[in-house]
Design an enzyme around this catalytic site. Structure first.
Site, PDB file in Angstrom:
ATOM      1  N   GLU A  48       0.826  -1.212   0.000  1.00 32.93           N
ATOM      2  CA  GLU A  48       0.000   0.000   0.000  1.00 32.93           C
ATOM      3  C   GLU A  48       0.853   1.251   0.000  1.00 32.93           C
ATOM      4  O   GLU A  48       2.078   1.195   0.189  1.00 32.93           O
ATOM      5  CB  GLU A  48      -0.882   0.018   1.262  1.00 32.93           C
ATOM      6  N   HIS A  71       0.076   5.761   0.965  1.00 32.33           N
ATOM      7  CA  HIS A  71      -0.870   6.742   1.502  1.00 32.33           C
ATOM      8  C   HIS A  71      -0.110   8.021   1.805  1.00 32.33           C
ATOM      9  O   HIS A  71       1.129   8.042   1.776  1.00 32.33           O
ATOM     10  CB  HIS A  71      -1.561   6.216   2.771  1.00 32.33           C
ATOM     11  N   HIS A 106       4.580   6.746   8.282  1.00 35.36           N
ATOM     12  CA  HIS A 106       4.796   5.759   9.338  1.00 35.36           C
ATOM     13  C   HIS A 106       6.202   5.938   9.892  1.00 35.36           C
ATOM     14  O   HIS A 106       7.160   6.113   9.132  1.00 35.36           O
ATOM     15  CB  HIS A 106       4.797   4.320   8.787  1.00 35.36           C
ATOM     16  N   HIS A 148       4.912   0.374   0.237  1.00 36.85           N
ATOM     17  CA  HIS A 148       5.600  -0.388   1.286  1.00 36.85           C
ATOM     18  C   HIS A 148       4.873  -1.691   1.578  1.00 36.85           C
ATOM     19  O   HIS A 148       3.652  -1.788   1.442  1.00 36.85           O
ATOM     20  CB  HIS A 148       5.790   0.449   2.553  1.00 36.85           C
ATOM     21  N   CYS A 178       4.720   0.916  15.289  1.00 37.09           N
ATOM     22  CA  CYS A 178       4.430   1.824  14.167  1.00 37.09           C
ATOM     23  C   CYS A 178       3.654   3.018  14.696  1.00 37.09           C
ATOM     24  O   CYS A 178       2.571   2.873  15.253  1.00 37.09           O
ATOM     25  CB  CYS A 178       3.637   1.090  13.093  1.00 37.09           C
TER      26      CYS A 178
END
Ligand code: MN
Length: 145
Positions: free
Chosen positions: A59, A61, A65, A99, A113
């Site tokens: 994914e 976004h 993170h 990632h 995370c």
């Protein structure tokens, strides 16, 4: 406030949750929420654990993170490279970066995370994105989707 360890990468009164509720492709992974935002720190700290052979969603976004490996080892796809990762490594996943974490050794891969409490939805690769990623044969062999 102290979240006390219950041993074995579990914490007292913290539920072991499904990694995600809905329909993305992942395998053998759990989530525990250790911090859910307070005061001027609107962040969530989660502990994910991927069992041997498992992987997170491929994914990207807008949100970032910050990851610290707490247990075991594995590999991660970060944009255009595959990297070996192990305990105490710290990994930043910048905005809009493909990632995927994989526990492809004998051990589980456990990591903290950190994310913002308010964050955008995950984007999954389109057919076009996949074609682009697969131009690199190492990435093609690595990714699961
Ligand atoms: Mn992500």
């Amino acid at each position: 406030m102290i979240v006390k360890t219950a041993g074995d990468y579990k914490w007292e009164d913290v539920e072991v949750l499904a990694y995600k509720e809905t329909g993305t492709n992942f395998k053998n992974i759990t989530r525990q929420v250790l911090f859910d935002g307070l005061g001027d720190l609107p962040c969530q700290l989660r502990y994910f654990e991927v069992q041997s052979g498992g992987y997170s969603t491929l994914e990207r976004h807008e949100h970032v993170h910050l990851v610290m490996i707490l247990r075991g080892s594995g590999r991660v796809l970060l944009r255009d490279g595959i990297h070996a990762i192990k305990e105490q490594d710290v990994i930043t996943v910048p905005p809009q970066t493909w990632h995927q974490f994989k526990a492809d050794g004998d051990t589980p891969l456990g990591f903290l995370c950190l994310v913002h409490v308010e964050r955008d939805k995950v984007q999954l690769p389109t057919a076009e994105d996949l074609a682009q990623l697969k131009q690199d044969s190492k990435i093609e062999a690595f990714i699961r989707y």
